[in-house]
Design an enzyme around this catalytic site. Sequence first.
Site, PDB file in Angstrom:
ATOM      1  CG  ASP A 176      -1.538   1.113   1.546  1.00  0.00           C
ATOM      2  OD1 ASP A 176      -2.291   1.713   0.760  1.00  0.00           O
ATOM      3  OD2 ASP A 176      -1.651   1.735   2.780  1.00  0.00           O
ATOM      4  CG  ASP A 194      -1.863   7.923   0.936  1.00  0.00           C
ATOM      5  OD1 ASP A 194      -0.682   8.681   0.811  1.00  0.00           O
ATOM      6  OD2 ASP A 194      -2.532   7.836   0.131  1.00  0.00           O
ATOM      7  CD  GLU A 197      -9.418   3.587   5.732  1.00  0.00           C
ATOM      8  OE1 GLU A 197      -8.599   3.132   5.525  1.00  0.00           O
ATOM      9  OE2 GLU A 197      -9.591   5.078   5.598  1.00  0.00           O
ATOM     10  CB  SER A 235      -2.008   3.794  -3.637  1.00  0.00           C
ATOM     11  OG  SER A 235      -2.429   4.813  -3.266  1.00  0.00           O
ATOM     12  CB  ALA A 236      -7.474   3.350  -1.873  1.00  0.00           C
ATOM     13  CE  LYS A 251      -5.523  -0.472  -1.366  1.00  0.00           C
ATOM     14  NZ  LYS A 251      -4.286  -0.416  -0.705  1.00  0.00           N
ATOM     15  CG  ASP A 288      -2.591   2.107   6.536  1.00  0.00           C
ATOM     16  OD1 ASP A 288      -3.167   2.720   6.836  1.00  0.00           O
ATOM     17  OD2 ASP A 288      -2.554   1.613   5.200  1.00  0.00           O
TER      18      ASP A 288
END
Length: 284
Positions: free
Chosen positions: A39, A41, A78, A146-147, A195, A220
């Site tokens: 990931d 961020d 989240e 990555s989102a 994802k 994370d």
Amino acid sequence: MQMPELAKCSVLMRERSRVEETIHAMQRAGAGSLQVISDFDMTLTRFAHNGKRVPTTHSKHTGHKDHLELLNTYYPIEIDASRSAEEKLPLMVEWWTKVHELLIEQKIRRDMLAHAVKESSAMLRDGYKVFFECLAEHQVPLLIFSAGVGDVLEEVIRQNHVFHPNIHIISNYMDFDQTGVLQAFKGQLIHTFNKREGALSHAAGLRELQGRPNVVLMGDSLGDLTMADGVSEPQNVLTIGFLNDQVEERKESYINSFDVVLVKDETLDVPNAILRYITSSRDE
């Protein structure tokens, strides 16, 4: 196994012996069988610095209050340990869609991106150079999933001089019009909890990842654990989870889900130690 980094009190493992066996097996197979999926961020970038939250790839240009309001509304959802992923899903789509609409409203220009990243306080985690260089040197593919915003993420890596040819990125990319103004985002929205779909749809296209059955996965969020679902016939998978905040509430679920959990660790020391070991020549 000589790896003092794993003995730090910020490192939690459900089964240390299994972690060591997996690392050993990966080292025996060598760097040629390895791929790293991460990931971006709050995994490759720091979560906090000097007590302040570090901006994500979305917030680097929406420096105003609307973005902060969205973050304050949706981020607690989240990371809420009491809600299921199913419950969070529609809310995450809502959050990401609103963020993208905000960015489009601001008429962001392609030529402003580099400057925006330069001026922001975005920081890769301590030890990032060693991490990127080690993988590049051993030609181990690094798939960053990555989102966030792909254009910004690439700029952060580029400005830190670690954008090597072994890097592949799956993310939300901006679509600019002829005058260089953001008009939309390309393709399917990637957020924290879908994802898996992204991993499956992109896997076939990444030829470089074929024949690499050993995976080190870093994230994370529990949603990051699905990032390796596109790997065909995986043999050894080692998952490393950064537990950045809400530690007590989430500790148990992280320990049960990730092989290695790093509590409030702003460095890449542990992944670096593991990768150094796996890529070291076999007779060492």
